[in-house]
Write a protein that holds these residues in place. Sequence first.
Motif, mmCIF file in Angstrom:
data_model
loop_
_atom_site.group_PDB
_atom_site.id
_atom_site.type_symbol
_atom_site.label_atom_id
_atom_site.label_comp_id
_atom_site.label_asym_id
_atom_site.label_seq_id
_atom_site.Cartn_x
_atom_site.Cartn_y
_atom_site.Cartn_z
ATOM 1 N N LYS A 1 19.795 43.743 -10.379
ATOM 2 C CA LYS A 1 18.815 43.267 -11.362
ATOM 3 C C LYS A 1 18.855 44.142 -12.613
ATOM 4 C CE LYS A 1 15.565 40.877 -8.320
ATOM 5 N NZ LYS A 1 14.182 40.841 -7.761
ATOM 6 N N GLN B 1 19.442 33.529 -1.742
ATOM 7 C CA GLN B 1 18.140 33.510 -2.407
ATOM 8 C C GLN B 1 18.022 34.668 -3.389
ATOM 9 O OE1 GLN B 1 15.442 33.614 0.902
ATOM 10 N NE2 GLN B 1 15.911 31.511 1.539
ATOM 11 N N ASN C 1 20.082 34.217 -6.658
ATOM 12 C CA ASN C 1 19.428 33.364 -7.642
ATOM 13 C C ASN C 1 18.356 34.139 -8.416
ATOM 14 O OD1 ASN C 1 20.946 31.103 -6.954
ATOM 15 N ND2 ASN C 1 19.500 30.473 -5.348
ATOM 16 N N GLU C 2 17.660 35.036 -7.715
ATOM 17 C CA GLU C 2 16.646 35.873 -8.375
ATOM 18 C C GLU C 2 17.298 36.875 -9.325
ATOM 19 O OE1 GLU C 2 14.440 37.709 -5.302
ATOM 20 O OE2 GLU C 2 13.670 35.825 -4.449
ATOM 21 N N GLY D 1 18.212 35.319 -12.453
ATOM 22 C CA GLY D 1 17.055 34.817 -13.184
ATOM 23 C C GLY D 1 17.099 33.328 -13.383
#
Length: 399
Positions: free
Chosen positions: A239, A392, A395-396, A399
């Motif tokens: 991230k 999952q 995808n986070e 963003g």
Amino acid sequence: MRLHRSLLTAAAVSGLLLVTACGSADPAGDGTSGGLNPPPLKAPTALGSPEGQVNLIAWAGYVEDGSNDPKVDWVSGFEKQTGCQVNAKTAATSDEMVALMKTGAYDAVSASGDASLRLIASGDAAPVNTALVPHYADVFAGLKNQEWNSVKGVAYGIPHGRGANLLMYDTAKVTPAPDSWSAVFDGASAHSGKVTAYDSPIYIADAALYLSATKPELGIKNPYALDKKQFDASVALLKAQNEHVGEYWSDYLKEISAFKSGDSAIGTSWQVIANLAKAEGAKVEAVLPKEGATGWSDTWMVSAKAKHPTCAYKWLDWIVSPKANAQVAEYFGEAPANARSCAETAAKDHCATFHASDEEYWKKVRFWTTPIEQCLDGRTDVRCVPYASWVQAWNEIKG
């Protein structure tokens, strides 16, 4: 030379089975890997008469019959020798391969390590009797009995080839030459907006591999066996990296274009992409960083429901034979599986370029393996994060 590999899309996540564990895992790869309790399927002890055809699922560039390029054809010789007509379905993702194998309409598949354990666990792929594949004897030892193609000493396929995920950089913009994945993780801000990363949930393993070297307190031993704490740390790193990523790539042509245009300066790549980019004028180099790297090793697996098992076995032996394996390795851009293929390549430096026989090199590569709840590093006191959660999280991250 042509390749296409766009892996692990979010579709068909239901194809992953969260299988039960038995015994201990063996990341060293001596074929005793626990982590799975496959259905009690048996490999054939003998082959019958060829059935006249074989239905294959393959990556683009693995089953070439001259229709794409008249000079590229290793299928016609097989058909003439065996009498088995080849019907090939090109798949774009590992998830698509898993879904197609479940239909029972196909005899064999060229599965990557992120799909192979799923096929073994679900009973869609059967054990393989390597004695019925004579050319298996010449396969590099480092590809045999590994955790992505064998379970508890039982082989579930024949190795096809292998490649590493390398760090590629623009030599004019990135100085000094990088030797660590820190250039795209902790040091990514130095090239903010021009960092590129592989577009796949399996890329989480790249972050885990980096953290295994830089944050030993996390205790990461296998980048595909991450408990919740290890997984969260890897996701957090990605991230943070996302702020500096200009493009996530899955199409190798787009990556070449990005480096040629200057839109990308550094990121994950493959040796074949570096070679092609250089040939097109890009000032790039690719390196295996000091922390090691992730990579892929594809395996030809036979369906447990194969309607043409003899032709399937004959294909497995053909595609790993010296000449055919050399042809596909050069066309796709990877290291061949058969040691004797190196004498058959048109480019005599092909095996040197792709480190085909350099087992010390491959010891630094952690090949894609399906993440499952049963930790592949042998731990039994925790649950590891399964593949569905990787999808999952990916995808986070994006963003």
